[in-house]
Enzyme design. Structure first.
Site, mmCIF file in Angstrom:
data_model
loop_
_atom_site.group_PDB
_atom_site.id
_atom_site.type_symbol
_atom_site.label_atom_id
_atom_site.label_comp_id
_atom_site.label_asym_id
_atom_site.label_seq_id
_atom_site.Cartn_x
_atom_site.Cartn_y
_atom_site.Cartn_z
ATOM 1 N N ASP A 199 -4.523 -0.949 -1.605
ATOM 2 C CA ASP A 199 -5.792 -0.643 -0.853
ATOM 3 C C ASP A 199 -6.749 -0.222 -2.029
ATOM 4 O OD1 ASP A 199 -6.964 -1.386 1.561
ATOM 5 O OD2 ASP A 199 -7.014 0.714 1.952
ATOM 6 N N LYS A 220 -6.883 -5.082 -2.840
ATOM 7 C CA LYS A 220 -7.481 -5.435 -1.987
ATOM 8 C C LYS A 220 -8.571 -4.589 -1.129
ATOM 9 C CE LYS A 220 -4.017 -4.169 1.576
ATOM 10 N NZ LYS A 220 -4.625 -3.246 2.182
ATOM 11 N N CYS A 278 -1.786 -2.569 7.704
ATOM 12 C CA CYS A 278 -1.629 -3.355 6.893
ATOM 13 C C CYS A 278 -0.461 -4.249 6.863
ATOM 14 C CB CYS A 278 -2.075 -2.625 5.233
ATOM 15 S SG CYS A 278 -3.659 -2.307 5.444
ATOM 16 N N HIS A 315 -10.658 0.540 -2.594
ATOM 17 C CA HIS A 315 -12.075 0.562 -2.220
ATOM 18 C C HIS A 315 -13.084 0.989 -2.979
ATOM 19 C CE1 HIS A 315 -10.205 -0.666 1.736
ATOM 20 N NE2 HIS A 315 -9.569 0.499 1.854
ATOM 21 N N HIS A 355 -10.444 6.830 1.718
ATOM 22 C CA HIS A 355 -9.291 6.779 1.119
ATOM 23 C C HIS A 355 -9.281 5.611 0.013
ATOM 24 C CE1 HIS A 355 -9.295 3.730 4.324
ATOM 25 N NE2 HIS A 355 -8.804 3.006 3.331
ATOM 26 N N ASP A 403 0.792 -1.118 0.050
ATOM 27 C CA ASP A 403 -0.107 0.001 0.093
ATOM 28 C C ASP A 403 0.698 1.342 -0.136
ATOM 29 O OD1 ASP A 403 -1.594 -2.030 0.197
ATOM 30 O OD2 ASP A 403 -2.757 -1.384 2.071
HETATM 31 C C1 VGL Z 1 -4.518 0.946 5.575
HETATM 32 C C2 VGL Z 1 -6.118 2.008 7.159
HETATM 33 C C3 VGL Z 1 -7.105 1.717 6.045
HETATM 34 C C4 VGL Z 1 -3.200 0.340 5.264
HETATM 35 C C5 VGL Z 1 -5.695 0.575 4.655
HETATM 36 O O1 VGL Z 1 -2.841 0.349 4.129
HETATM 37 O O2 VGL Z 1 -2.488 0.310 6.295
HETATM 38 N N1 VGL Z 1 -4.849 1.663 6.823
HETATM 39 N N2 VGL Z 1 -7.014 1.055 5.125
HETATM 40 ZN ZN ZN Z 2 -8.208 0.825 3.656
#
Ligand code: VGL
Ligand code: ZN
Length: 386
Positions: free
Chosen positions: A189, A265, A310, A191, A240, A144
Protein backbone atom coordinates in the site's frame (compact mmCIF):
# COMPACT_ATOMS: atom_id res chain seq x y z
CA UNK A 1 8.67 -50.08 -19.18
CA UNK A 2 6.78 -48.05 -21.72
CA UNK A 3 4.14 -45.54 -20.76
CA UNK A 4 1.45 -47.55 -22.49
CA UNK A 5 2.25 -50.93 -20.96
CA UNK A 6 2.54 -49.48 -17.47
CA UNK A 7 -0.74 -47.71 -17.80
CA UNK A 8 -2.69 -50.64 -19.04
CA UNK A 9 -0.94 -53.01 -16.64
CA UNK A 10 -1.62 -50.85 -13.62
CA UNK A 11 -5.32 -50.35 -14.23
CA UNK A 12 -7.04 -53.63 -13.51
CA UNK A 13 -10.03 -51.87 -11.90
CA UNK A 14 -11.67 -49.04 -13.75
CA UNK A 15 -9.50 -46.06 -13.00
CA UNK A 16 -9.40 -46.64 -9.27
CA UNK A 17 -5.70 -47.46 -9.00
CA UNK A 18 -4.65 -44.88 -11.53
CA UNK A 19 -3.10 -41.66 -10.39
CA UNK A 20 -3.02 -39.11 -13.19
CA UNK A 21 0.63 -38.07 -12.65
CA UNK A 22 1.57 -41.69 -13.50
CA UNK A 23 1.21 -40.64 -17.09
CA UNK A 24 4.00 -38.13 -16.60
CA UNK A 25 6.33 -40.34 -14.63
CA UNK A 26 6.71 -43.72 -16.10
CA UNK A 27 9.73 -43.69 -18.34
CA UNK A 28 13.06 -41.97 -18.07
CA UNK A 29 12.45 -40.59 -21.50
CA UNK A 30 9.27 -38.96 -20.21
CA UNK A 31 11.34 -36.57 -18.13
CA UNK A 32 10.86 -33.60 -20.47
CA UNK A 33 7.15 -33.46 -19.77
CA UNK A 34 7.83 -33.47 -16.05
CA UNK A 35 9.55 -30.12 -16.48
CA UNK A 36 7.36 -27.39 -15.05
CA UNK A 37 5.53 -25.55 -17.77
CA UNK A 38 7.33 -22.37 -16.77
CA UNK A 39 10.73 -23.93 -17.38
CA UNK A 40 12.13 -23.69 -20.86
CA UNK A 41 12.96 -26.98 -22.52
CA UNK A 42 16.17 -27.09 -24.48
CA UNK A 43 15.74 -25.11 -27.67
CA UNK A 44 17.39 -27.75 -29.87
CA UNK A 45 15.07 -29.02 -32.55
CA UNK A 46 15.40 -32.70 -31.69
CA UNK A 47 14.58 -32.07 -28.04
CA UNK A 48 11.46 -30.14 -28.88
CA UNK A 49 10.39 -32.91 -31.22
CA UNK A 50 10.99 -35.45 -28.50
CA UNK A 51 9.04 -33.30 -26.06
CA UNK A 52 6.03 -33.26 -28.37
CA UNK A 53 6.17 -36.96 -29.14
CA UNK A 54 6.39 -37.92 -25.47
CA UNK A 55 3.67 -35.49 -24.46
CA UNK A 56 1.52 -37.10 -27.12
CA UNK A 57 2.33 -40.58 -25.86
CA UNK A 58 1.38 -39.71 -22.30
CA UNK A 59 -1.85 -38.14 -23.47
CA UNK A 60 -2.74 -41.13 -25.64
CA UNK A 61 -1.90 -43.53 -22.82
CA UNK A 62 -4.14 -41.57 -20.50
CA UNK A 63 -7.02 -41.60 -22.98
CA UNK A 64 -6.60 -45.32 -23.59
CA UNK A 65 -6.47 -46.11 -19.86
CA UNK A 66 -9.78 -44.40 -19.23
CA UNK A 67 -11.51 -45.60 -22.39
CA UNK A 68 -12.59 -48.69 -20.47
CA UNK A 69 -14.83 -50.16 -23.14
CA UNK A 70 -12.25 -49.44 -25.84
CA UNK A 71 -14.71 -47.73 -28.17
CA UNK A 72 -12.35 -44.82 -28.87
CA UNK A 73 -14.43 -42.33 -26.89
CA UNK A 74 -14.70 -41.21 -23.27
CA UNK A 75 -18.30 -41.26 -22.19
CA UNK A 76 -19.47 -39.46 -19.07
CA UNK A 77 -18.91 -42.49 -16.84
CA UNK A 78 -15.36 -42.86 -18.11
CA UNK A 79 -14.81 -39.13 -17.63
CA UNK A 80 -15.98 -39.46 -14.02
CA UNK A 81 -13.14 -41.96 -13.54
CA UNK A 82 -10.71 -39.37 -14.90
CA UNK A 83 -12.09 -37.03 -12.20
CA UNK A 84 -11.57 -39.69 -9.53
CA UNK A 85 -7.96 -40.11 -10.61
CA UNK A 86 -7.40 -36.39 -10.88
CA UNK A 87 -8.96 -35.05 -7.68
CA UNK A 88 -7.03 -36.64 -4.83
CA UNK A 89 -5.03 -35.41 -1.90
CA UNK A 90 -1.38 -36.16 -1.23
CA UNK A 91 -2.30 -39.33 0.69
CA UNK A 92 -4.27 -40.68 -2.27
CA UNK A 93 -7.65 -39.98 -0.73
CA UNK A 94 -10.19 -39.37 -3.46
CA UNK A 95 -12.18 -36.14 -3.28
CA UNK A 96 -15.81 -36.69 -4.04
CA UNK A 97 -17.20 -34.61 -6.90
CA UNK A 98 -20.95 -34.13 -7.24
CA UNK A 99 -22.31 -35.86 -10.37
CA UNK A 100 -23.80 -32.52 -11.42
CA UNK A 101 -20.35 -30.93 -11.42
CA UNK A 102 -18.84 -33.89 -13.28
CA UNK A 103 -21.55 -33.49 -15.89
CA UNK A 104 -20.92 -29.79 -16.22
CA UNK A 105 -17.18 -30.32 -16.67
CA UNK A 106 -17.82 -33.12 -19.17
CA UNK A 107 -19.87 -30.76 -21.33
CA UNK A 108 -16.98 -28.28 -21.36
CA UNK A 109 -14.75 -30.84 -23.07
CA UNK A 110 -17.42 -32.44 -25.24
CA UNK A 111 -17.14 -29.49 -27.60
CA UNK A 112 -19.35 -30.94 -30.36
CA UNK A 113 -21.99 -31.96 -27.79
CA UNK A 114 -22.36 -35.53 -29.05
CA UNK A 115 -22.15 -37.03 -25.56
CA UNK A 116 -18.57 -38.25 -25.97
CA UNK A 117 -15.08 -36.86 -25.60
CA UNK A 118 -13.23 -38.07 -28.69
CA UNK A 119 -9.44 -38.11 -29.07
CA UNK A 120 -9.49 -34.70 -30.75
CA UNK A 121 -11.51 -33.17 -27.91
CA UNK A 122 -9.22 -34.86 -25.40
CA UNK A 123 -6.22 -32.91 -26.71
CA UNK A 124 -7.85 -29.73 -25.42
CA UNK A 125 -8.87 -31.41 -22.16
CA UNK A 126 -5.33 -32.69 -21.61
CA UNK A 127 -3.44 -29.50 -22.49
CA UNK A 128 -5.75 -26.90 -20.99
CA UNK A 129 -7.09 -28.80 -17.99
CA UNK A 130 -5.34 -32.00 -16.86
CA UNK A 131 -1.81 -30.65 -17.36
CA UNK A 132 -2.59 -27.46 -15.46
CA UNK A 133 -4.16 -29.39 -12.60
CA UNK A 134 -1.23 -31.76 -12.30
CA UNK A 135 1.50 -29.18 -12.98
CA UNK A 136 0.06 -25.82 -11.88
CA UNK A 137 2.09 -22.62 -12.14
CA UNK A 138 1.78 -21.18 -8.68
CA UNK A 139 2.27 -17.59 -7.61
CA UNK A 140 1.99 -16.36 -4.03
CA UNK A 141 0.82 -12.82 -3.31
CA UNK A 142 1.97 -11.51 0.05
CA UNK A 143 -0.37 -8.60 0.59
CA UNK A 144 0.61 -5.44 2.50
CA UNK A 145 2.67 -6.94 5.35
CA UNK A 146 3.74 -3.40 6.22
CA UNK A 147 4.62 -1.73 9.52
CA UNK A 148 1.60 0.56 9.68
CA UNK A 149 -0.85 -2.38 9.66
CA UNK A 150 1.10 -4.24 12.34
CA UNK A 151 2.33 -1.64 14.84
CA UNK A 152 1.86 1.74 13.15
CA UNK A 153 -0.98 4.15 12.46
CA UNK A 154 -3.40 1.51 11.13
CA UNK A 155 -2.44 -1.20 13.62
CA UNK A 156 -5.21 -3.72 12.97
CA UNK A 157 -5.09 -5.01 16.56
CA UNK A 158 -6.97 -1.80 17.47
CA UNK A 159 -9.78 -2.70 15.04
CA UNK A 160 -12.88 -4.67 16.05
CA UNK A 161 -11.49 -8.17 15.40
CA UNK A 162 -8.46 -7.33 17.58
CA UNK A 163 -6.15 -9.53 15.49
CA UNK A 164 -2.37 -9.30 15.63
CA UNK A 165 -0.94 -8.65 12.17
CA UNK A 166 2.55 -9.76 13.23
CA UNK A 167 1.26 -13.33 13.49
CA UNK A 168 1.27 -13.73 9.70
CA UNK A 169 5.03 -13.29 9.44
CA UNK A 170 6.17 -16.66 10.78
CA UNK A 171 3.84 -18.86 8.71
CA UNK A 172 4.50 -16.79 5.57
CA UNK A 173 8.28 -17.07 6.07
CA UNK A 174 7.95 -20.81 6.56
CA UNK A 175 6.00 -21.12 3.30
CA UNK A 176 8.59 -19.10 1.40
CA UNK A 177 11.32 -21.31 2.84
CA UNK A 178 9.68 -24.63 2.10
CA UNK A 179 7.50 -24.23 -0.99
CA UNK A 180 8.88 -23.75 -4.49
CA UNK A 181 6.53 -21.10 -5.88
CA UNK A 182 7.02 -20.08 -9.50
CA UNK A 183 6.91 -16.43 -8.44
CA UNK A 184 6.60 -14.46 -5.21
CA UNK A 185 4.83 -11.11 -5.24
CA UNK A 186 4.82 -8.58 -2.40
CA UNK A 187 2.28 -5.80 -2.59
CA UNK A 188 2.72 -2.48 -0.82
CA UNK A 189 0.00 0.00 0.00
CA UNK A 190 1.83 3.12 -1.20
CA UNK A 191 -0.09 6.35 -0.76
CA UNK A 192 0.80 9.95 -1.56
CA UNK A 193 0.36 12.42 1.32
CA UNK A 194 -2.89 13.85 -0.11
CA UNK A 195 -4.53 10.43 -0.49
CA UNK A 196 -8.33 10.26 -0.59
CA UNK A 197 -8.54 7.52 2.08
CA UNK A 198 -6.93 9.55 4.89
CA UNK A 199 -9.43 10.97 7.39
CA UNK A 200 -7.26 14.05 7.86
CA UNK A 201 -7.56 14.82 4.12
CA UNK A 202 -11.36 14.93 4.23
CA UNK A 203 -11.46 18.68 3.66
CA UNK A 204 -9.39 18.42 0.46
CA UNK A 205 -12.42 17.12 -1.48
CA UNK A 206 -16.14 17.82 -1.57
CA UNK A 207 -18.45 15.30 0.07
CA UNK A 208 -21.52 14.52 -2.05
CA UNK A 209 -25.00 15.47 -0.85
CA UNK A 210 -25.90 11.73 -1.02
CA UNK A 211 -23.20 10.83 1.53
CA UNK A 212 -24.44 9.15 4.73
CA UNK A 213 -21.95 11.33 6.66
CA UNK A 214 -20.97 14.93 6.01
CA UNK A 215 -17.30 15.91 6.18
CA UNK A 216 -17.93 17.36 9.64
CA UNK A 217 -19.64 14.20 10.95
CA UNK A 218 -17.31 11.65 9.40
CA UNK A 219 -15.05 9.75 11.77
CA UNK A 220 -12.28 7.27 11.11
CA UNK A 221 -13.55 3.93 9.61
CA UNK A 222 -16.77 5.61 8.39
CA UNK A 223 -17.71 5.51 4.74
CA UNK A 224 -18.48 8.74 2.90
CA UNK A 225 -19.37 9.54 -0.70
CA UNK A 226 -17.19 12.10 -2.41
CA UNK A 227 -18.59 14.29 -5.19
CA UNK A 228 -18.19 12.97 -8.73
CA UNK A 229 -18.57 12.62 -11.45
CA UNK A 230 -19.21 9.87 -10.69
CA UNK A 231 -19.76 10.07 -6.91
CA UNK A 232 -17.33 7.74 -5.15
CA UNK A 233 -17.74 5.71 -1.98
CA UNK A 234 -14.71 5.83 0.26
CA UNK A 235 -13.94 4.34 3.64
CA UNK A 236 -11.85 6.68 5.78
CA UNK A 237 -8.71 5.37 7.43
CA UNK A 238 -6.03 6.89 9.60
CA UNK A 239 -3.12 8.25 7.55
CA UNK A 240 -1.10 5.13 6.68
CA UNK A 241 1.54 3.72 4.33
CA UNK A 242 2.71 7.09 3.10
CA UNK A 243 5.27 6.60 0.32
CA UNK A 244 8.85 6.29 1.59
CA UNK A 245 7.81 6.39 5.27
CA UNK A 246 8.72 3.74 7.88
CA UNK A 247 5.06 2.76 8.12
CA UNK A 248 5.05 1.80 4.43
CA UNK A 249 8.06 -0.51 4.74
CA UNK A 250 7.59 -4.26 4.75
CA UNK A 251 7.99 -5.59 8.30
CA UNK A 252 11.69 -6.19 8.97
CA UNK A 253 11.11 -9.86 9.93
CA UNK A 254 9.26 -10.71 6.72
CA UNK A 255 11.42 -12.81 4.42
CA UNK A 256 11.90 -11.13 1.04
CA UNK A 257 13.04 -13.74 -1.49
CA UNK A 258 15.46 -13.19 -4.37
CA UNK A 259 13.72 -12.23 -7.61
CA UNK A 260 10.68 -11.00 -5.72
CA UNK A 261 8.14 -8.94 -7.62
CA UNK A 262 6.95 -5.81 -5.79
CA UNK A 263 3.66 -4.19 -6.68
CA UNK A 264 2.85 -0.68 -5.41
CA UNK A 265 -0.82 0.25 -5.17
CA UNK A 266 -2.93 3.18 -4.04
CA UNK A 267 -0.54 5.62 -5.65
CA UNK A 268 -3.24 7.74 -7.31
CA UNK A 269 -4.20 10.47 -4.77
CA UNK A 270 -7.86 10.35 -5.83
CA UNK A 271 -8.49 6.60 -6.02
CA UNK A 272 -8.00 3.95 -3.35
CA UNK A 273 -6.80 0.47 -4.27
CA UNK A 274 -7.55 -2.51 -2.09
CA UNK A 275 -6.92 -5.16 -4.70
CA UNK A 276 -3.41 -5.88 -5.95
CA UNK A 277 -4.91 -6.31 -9.45
CA UNK A 278 -6.96 -3.15 -9.94
CA UNK A 279 -7.70 0.15 -8.23
CA UNK A 280 -11.14 0.44 -6.64
CA UNK A 281 -12.58 2.21 -9.69
CA UNK A 282 -11.03 -0.30 -12.10
CA UNK A 283 -9.42 2.65 -13.89
CA UNK A 284 -6.05 1.00 -14.21
CA UNK A 285 -4.54 -2.38 -13.58
CA UNK A 286 -1.30 -2.72 -11.65
CA UNK A 287 1.85 -4.37 -13.01
CA UNK A 288 0.62 -7.63 -11.48
CA UNK A 289 -1.62 -8.58 -14.42
CA UNK A 290 1.24 -8.52 -16.94
CA UNK A 291 3.61 -10.31 -14.55
CA UNK A 292 1.11 -13.15 -14.18
CA UNK A 293 0.42 -13.38 -17.92
CA UNK A 294 4.13 -13.42 -18.71
CA UNK A 295 4.58 -16.43 -16.44
CA UNK A 296 1.46 -18.31 -17.57
CA UNK A 297 0.34 -18.43 -13.95
CA UNK A 298 -2.54 -20.79 -13.23
CA UNK A 299 -2.82 -20.71 -9.43
CA UNK A 300 -2.76 -17.65 -7.16
CA UNK A 301 -2.17 -18.04 -3.43
CA UNK A 302 -3.24 -14.95 -1.46
CA UNK A 303 -2.30 -14.07 2.13
CA UNK A 304 -1.33 -11.12 4.33
CA UNK A 305 -3.12 -8.02 5.62
CA UNK A 306 -5.88 -7.17 5.94
CA UNK A 307 -7.94 -10.35 5.44
CA UNK A 308 -11.26 -8.58 4.88
CA UNK A 309 -9.87 -5.57 3.00
CA UNK A 310 -6.91 -5.95 0.65
CA UNK A 311 -6.53 -9.75 0.88
CA UNK A 312 -10.26 -10.22 0.22
CA UNK A 313 -10.37 -7.71 -2.65
CA UNK A 314 -7.29 -9.31 -4.22
CA UNK A 315 -8.73 -12.84 -3.99
CA UNK A 316 -11.99 -11.58 -5.52
CA UNK A 317 -10.17 -9.99 -8.47
CA UNK A 318 -7.98 -13.07 -8.89
CA UNK A 319 -11.13 -15.21 -9.26
CA UNK A 320 -12.74 -12.64 -11.55
CA UNK A 321 -9.60 -12.67 -13.70
CA UNK A 322 -10.03 -16.43 -14.11
CA UNK A 323 -7.27 -17.69 -11.81
CA UNK A 324 -7.58 -20.73 -9.62
CA UNK A 325 -7.41 -18.93 -6.30
CA UNK A 326 -6.37 -20.12 -2.85
CA UNK A 327 -6.63 -17.95 0.27
CA UNK A 328 -4.25 -19.01 3.04
CA UNK A 329 -6.24 -18.57 6.24
CA UNK A 330 -3.54 -18.81 8.89
CA UNK A 331 -1.27 -16.42 6.95
CA UNK A 332 -3.90 -13.66 7.01
CA UNK A 333 -5.29 -11.32 9.70
CA UNK A 334 -8.12 -8.84 9.43
CA UNK A 335 -10.12 -5.90 10.68
CA UNK A 336 -13.64 -7.19 11.36
CA UNK A 337 -14.78 -10.76 12.13
CA UNK A 338 -18.03 -10.54 10.20
CA UNK A 339 -16.24 -9.12 7.19
CA UNK A 340 -13.66 -11.91 7.41
CA UNK A 341 -16.49 -14.47 7.32
CA UNK A 342 -17.98 -12.68 4.32
CA UNK A 343 -14.60 -12.76 2.58
CA UNK A 344 -14.38 -16.54 3.04
CA UNK A 345 -17.92 -17.04 1.71
CA UNK A 346 -17.14 -14.89 -1.28
CA UNK A 347 -14.04 -16.94 -2.13
CA UNK A 348 -15.69 -20.34 -1.76
CA UNK A 349 -18.86 -19.32 -3.61
CA UNK A 350 -16.71 -18.34 -6.61
CA UNK A 351 -14.93 -21.72 -6.67
CA UNK A 352 -11.86 -20.60 -4.77
CA UNK A 353 -10.56 -22.47 -1.71
CA UNK A 354 -9.50 -21.49 1.79
CA UNK A 355 -6.61 -23.57 3.11
CA UNK A 356 -4.15 -23.77 5.97
CA UNK A 357 -0.50 -23.14 5.12
CA UNK A 358 0.32 -26.77 5.97
CA UNK A 359 -1.64 -27.82 2.87
CA UNK A 360 0.08 -25.53 0.40
CA UNK A 361 3.24 -27.47 -0.46
CA UNK A 362 1.36 -30.56 -1.65
CA UNK A 363 -0.99 -28.38 -3.70
CA UNK A 364 1.86 -26.47 -5.37
CA UNK A 365 3.55 -29.77 -6.17
CA UNK A 366 0.38 -31.13 -7.76
CA UNK A 367 0.00 -33.90 -5.19
CA UNK A 368 -3.11 -32.44 -3.55
CA UNK A 369 -5.52 -31.58 -6.34
CA UNK A 370 -8.72 -29.87 -5.30
CA UNK A 371 -11.93 -30.42 -7.24
CA UNK A 372 -13.08 -26.84 -6.59
CA UNK A 373 -10.05 -25.57 -8.50
CA UNK A 374 -10.52 -28.10 -11.29
CA UNK A 375 -14.11 -27.00 -11.58
CA UNK A 376 -13.06 -23.34 -11.60
CA UNK A 377 -10.65 -23.99 -14.48
CA UNK A 378 -13.26 -25.97 -16.41
CA UNK A 379 -15.72 -23.08 -16.07
CA UNK A 380 -13.06 -20.74 -17.46
CA UNK A 381 -12.53 -23.08 -20.42
CA UNK A 382 -16.22 -23.11 -21.33
CA UNK A 383 -15.89 -20.40 -23.91
CA UNK A 384 -12.36 -21.12 -25.02
CA UNK A 385 -12.07 -22.50 -28.56
CA UNK A 386 -10.28 -25.82 -28.85
C1 VGL B 1 -5.63 -1.71 3.66
C2 VGL B 1 -7.05 -0.26 4.69
C3 VGL B 1 -6.55 0.78 3.93
C4 VGL B 1 -5.12 -3.11 3.53
C5 VGL B 1 -5.11 -0.69 2.89
O1 VGL B 1 -3.97 -3.31 3.11
O2 VGL B 1 -5.88 -4.05 3.86
N1 VGL B 1 -6.58 -1.48 4.55
N2 VGL B 1 -5.59 0.54 3.03
ZN1 ZN C 1 -4.46 2.12 2.18
Amino acid sequence: MSVVSRCTASVPMPGVGTDIPDFYRNTNSAVPIMAKQSEKVDEEESDIDQYDVLACEAMDACFTAFDKNGDGFLDEREFSLVCRALFRNDRGKIYNVEPKKVHEMFTVFDKNEDGFIDRQEFIFCWNQWIKKIVRPISVILVVDVQNDFISGTLNISHCSAKQNGAEVIEPINKLLDTVDFDAVVYSLDWHPSDHVSFIDNIHLRKVDSSSPKSSEEAKVYDTVIFEGPPPMKQRLWPRHCVQESWGAELHKNLKVVDNAIKVYKGTNPDVDSYSVFWDNKKLSDTTLCSELKQRNATDIYVCGLAYDVCVGATAADSLASGYRTILIDDCSRGVDLEDIEQTKKNVTSHNGVIVDSSQVKAMVEGRDRRPELGYKLAVELKNVKA
